[in-house]
Design an enzyme around this catalytic site. Structure first.
Site, PDB file in Angstrom:
ATOM      1  N   TYR A 153       0.832  -1.210   0.000  1.00 55.42           N
ATOM      2  CA  TYR A 153       0.000   0.000   0.000  1.00 55.42           C
ATOM      3  C   TYR A 153       0.872   1.268   0.000  1.00 55.42           C
ATOM      4  O   TYR A 153       0.640   2.205  -0.777  1.00 55.42           O
ATOM      5  CB  TYR A 153      -0.912  -0.038   1.232  1.00 55.42           C
ATOM      6  CG  TYR A 153      -1.908   1.081   1.346  1.00 55.42           C
ATOM      7  CD1 TYR A 153      -3.076   1.082   0.585  1.00 55.42           C
ATOM      8  CD2 TYR A 153      -1.709   2.134   2.243  1.00 55.42           C
ATOM      9  CE1 TYR A 153      -4.013   2.103   0.707  1.00 55.42           C
ATOM     10  CE2 TYR A 153      -2.635   3.152   2.375  1.00 55.42           C
ATOM     11  CZ  TYR A 153      -3.783   3.133   1.603  1.00 55.42           C
ATOM     12  OH  TYR A 153      -4.707   4.143   1.741  1.00 55.42           O
ATOM     13  N   LYS A 157       1.017   4.162  -2.878  1.00 53.70           N
ATOM     14  CA  LYS A 157       0.659   5.566  -2.631  1.00 53.70           C
ATOM     15  C   LYS A 157       1.841   6.505  -2.862  1.00 53.70           C
ATOM     16  O   LYS A 157       1.653   7.649  -3.308  1.00 53.70           O
ATOM     17  CB  LYS A 157       0.087   5.720  -1.219  1.00 53.70           C
ATOM     18  CG  LYS A 157      -1.253   4.975  -1.013  1.00 53.70           C
ATOM     19  CD  LYS A 157      -2.339   5.474  -1.953  1.00 53.70           C
ATOM     20  CE  LYS A 157      -3.711   4.911  -1.600  1.00 53.70           C
ATOM     21  NZ  LYS A 157      -4.768   5.431  -2.497  1.00 53.70           N
TER      22      LYS A 157
HETATM   23  P1  NAP Z   1     -13.445   2.153   0.991  1.00 48.61           P
HETATM   24  O1  NAP Z   1     -14.481   2.565   1.974  1.00 48.61           O
HETATM   25  O2  NAP Z   1     -12.971   0.744   0.941  1.00 48.61           O
HETATM   26  O3  NAP Z   1     -13.902   2.637  -0.450  1.00 48.61           O
HETATM   27  C1  NAP Z   1     -13.157   2.336  -1.614  1.00 48.61           C
HETATM   28  C2  NAP Z   1     -14.124   2.086  -2.756  1.00 48.61           C
HETATM   29  O4  NAP Z   1     -13.370   1.752  -3.931  1.00 48.61           O
HETATM   30  C3  NAP Z   1     -15.037   0.893  -2.466  1.00 48.61           C
HETATM   31  O5  NAP Z   1     -16.360   1.184  -2.830  1.00 48.61           O
HETATM   32  C4  NAP Z   1     -14.412  -0.181  -3.322  1.00 48.61           C
HETATM   33  O6  NAP Z   1     -15.294  -1.237  -3.696  1.00 48.61           O
HETATM   34  C5  NAP Z   1     -13.946   0.603  -4.525  1.00 48.61           C
HETATM   35  N1  NAP Z   1     -13.008  -0.166  -5.320  1.00 48.61           N
HETATM   36  C6  NAP Z   1     -12.168  -1.139  -4.910  1.00 48.61           C
HETATM   37  N2  NAP Z   1     -11.501  -1.661  -5.928  1.00 48.61           N
HETATM   38  C7  NAP Z   1     -11.909  -1.022  -7.038  1.00 48.61           C
HETATM   39  C8  NAP Z   1     -11.585  -1.118  -8.417  1.00 48.61           C
HETATM   40  N3  NAP Z   1     -10.712  -2.000  -8.872  1.00 48.61           N
HETATM   41  N4  NAP Z   1     -12.207  -0.282  -9.289  1.00 48.61           N
HETATM   42  C9  NAP Z   1     -13.117   0.593  -8.855  1.00 48.61           C
HETATM   43  N5  NAP Z   1     -13.475   0.739  -7.572  1.00 48.61           N
HETATM   44  C10 NAP Z   1     -12.880  -0.057  -6.663  1.00 48.61           C
HETATM   45  O7  NAP Z   1     -12.103   3.017   1.223  1.00 48.61           O
HETATM   46  P2  NAP Z   1     -11.918   4.528   1.718  1.00 48.61           P
HETATM   47  O8  NAP Z   1     -11.406   4.491   3.095  1.00 48.61           O
HETATM   48  O9  NAP Z   1     -13.073   5.363   1.389  1.00 48.61           O
HETATM   49  O10 NAP Z   1     -10.672   4.923   0.799  1.00 48.61           O
HETATM   50  C11 NAP Z   1     -10.797   5.733  -0.378  1.00 48.61           C
HETATM   51  C12 NAP Z   1      -9.406   6.166  -0.803  1.00 48.61           C
HETATM   52  O11 NAP Z   1      -8.788   6.900   0.251  1.00 48.61           O
HETATM   53  C13 NAP Z   1      -8.471   5.013  -1.128  1.00 48.61           C
HETATM   54  O12 NAP Z   1      -7.648   5.353  -2.226  1.00 48.61           O
HETATM   55  C14 NAP Z   1      -7.643   4.894   0.129  1.00 48.61           C
HETATM   56  O13 NAP Z   1      -6.395   4.302  -0.118  1.00 48.61           O
HETATM   57  C15 NAP Z   1      -7.529   6.342   0.535  1.00 48.61           C
HETATM   58  N6  NAP Z   1      -7.194   6.559   1.939  1.00 48.61           N
HETATM   59  C16 NAP Z   1      -8.034   6.180   2.938  1.00 48.61           C
HETATM   60  C17 NAP Z   1      -7.671   6.430   4.254  1.00 48.61           C
HETATM   61  C18 NAP Z   1      -8.541   6.081   5.420  1.00 48.61           C
HETATM   62  O14 NAP Z   1      -8.139   6.329   6.544  1.00 48.61           O
HETATM   63  N7  NAP Z   1      -9.735   5.525   5.215  1.00 48.61           N
HETATM   64  C19 NAP Z   1      -6.451   7.035   4.551  1.00 48.61           C
HETATM   65  C20 NAP Z   1      -5.626   7.388   3.502  1.00 48.61           C
HETATM   66  C21 NAP Z   1      -6.007   7.160   2.207  1.00 48.61           C
HETATM   67  P3  NAP Z   1     -15.226  -2.630  -2.793  1.00 48.61           P
HETATM   68  O15 NAP Z   1     -15.853  -2.308  -1.512  1.00 48.61           O
HETATM   69  O16 NAP Z   1     -15.968  -3.630  -3.592  1.00 48.61           O
HETATM   70  O17 NAP Z   1     -13.782  -2.999  -2.648  1.00 48.61           O
END
Ligand code: NAP
Length: 245
Positions: A153, A157
């Site tokens: 990861y 990133k």
């Molecule tokens: P999340 O709740 O898991 O949402 C991610 C979404 O992307 C889900 O709906 C997922 O579907 C979808 N997805 C997964 N694989 C995909 C693909 N191949 N093509 C299209 N869509 C896809 O995650 P989140 O926490 O909102 O994270 C969103 C972004 O923020 C990510 O890039 C993550 O790395 C980044 N981020 C998050 C955090 C945090 O603390 N939450 C911190 C830093 C960065 P499925 O559920 O089916 O997998």
């Protein structure tokens, strides 16, 4: 009232992507909800339509080139324009490096880094012709810190941050800005999975003494996509309550 601007948000069925999509709708954009989860995406689209904007669901796996191209083409066919692409789709498959399976590495790199590249490439071809556009990539503080247990990861990133800079240099002459947002500890389904000890550890290191909300991230994405940020490109804006500075 003029024609609404159009934003695509990948992975926007739920989590941070959904908050970004809702913020764009509140700001008067029509929004493409792109995800692999059709049902949940339809629900998000309904919530956007309730805000008075158009919403189109496009089921697409960002790690596949043909899906990335179809995402851009269907958007332009439906709305006649594309103003903003937000590369938000991302996954984690955490493991210690010595135990990490090859497929855990490949999946995370394919979706987080290659997916961001493929969607940006497809969008850039359209935006370059129009000589305007905005790309915002969702990175992570993990890509700056190199978090233990996240070799895949963190690498993906860090790659997104470097990709953002390369694209900013290549696309700047065509009036397209490319920026990244690096969230810290944001409360979503992704971080709900973390052990309590890890969550407490994060909180103890955050000067603002709380986890972030998806809206905290969405507001910054909206700023980078707005006219207010027209002279900002190639940067990574950290949204972490001071966890990383
Ligand atoms: P999340 O709740 O898991 O949402 C991610 C979404 O992307 C889900 O709906 C997922 O579907 C979808 N997805 C997964 N694989 C995909 C693909 N191949 N093509 C299209 N869509 C896809 O995650 P989140 O926490 O909102 O994270 C969103 C972004 O923020 C990510 O890039 C993550 O790395 C980044 N981020 C998050 C955090 C945090 O603390 N939450 C911190 C830093 C960065 P499925 O559920 O089916 O997998």
């Amino acid at each position: 009232m003029g024609e609404s601007k159009v934003a695509i948000v990948t992975g926007s069925a739920r989590g941070i992507g959904k908050a970004i999509a809702m913020k764009f709708a509140k700001d008067g954009y029509d929004v493409v909800i792109s995800d692999i989860l059709q049902d949940v995406a339809e629900q998000t689209a309904k919530e956007i339509e309730e805000l008075g904007q158009k919403a189109l669901v496009i089921v697409a796996d960002v790690s596949k080139a043909e899906d990335a191209e179809r995402l851009i083409n269907e958007t332009v066919n439906a709305f006649g324009r594309l103003d903003v692409l937000v590369n938000n789709a991302g996954i984690t498959r955490d493991n210690l490096a010595i135990r990490m399976k090859e497929n855990e590495w490949d999946m995370v790199l394919n979706i987080n880094l290659k997916g961001t590249f493929l969607c940006s490439q497809a969008a850039a071809k359209y935006m370059m012709k129009k000589r305007t556009g905005r790309i915002v990539n969702i990175a992570s503080v993990s890509g700056i810190l190199g978090t233990a247990g996240q070799a895949n990861y963190a690498s993906s990133k860090a790659g997104v941050i470097a990709l953002t800079k390369a694209l900013a240099r290549e696309l700047g002459p065509r009036n397209i800005t490319v920026n990244a947002v690096a969230p810290g500890y944001i409360i979503t389904e992704m971080t709900e999975k973390l052990p309590d000890k890890v969550k407490e550890e994060y909180l103890s290191q955050i000067p603002l003494k709380r986890g972030g909300t998806p809206e905290d991230v969405a507001n910054v994405v909206a700023f980078l996509a707005s006219d207010a940020a027209s002279y900002v490109t190639g940067t990574t804006l950290i949204v972490s309550g001071g966890l990383v500075m």
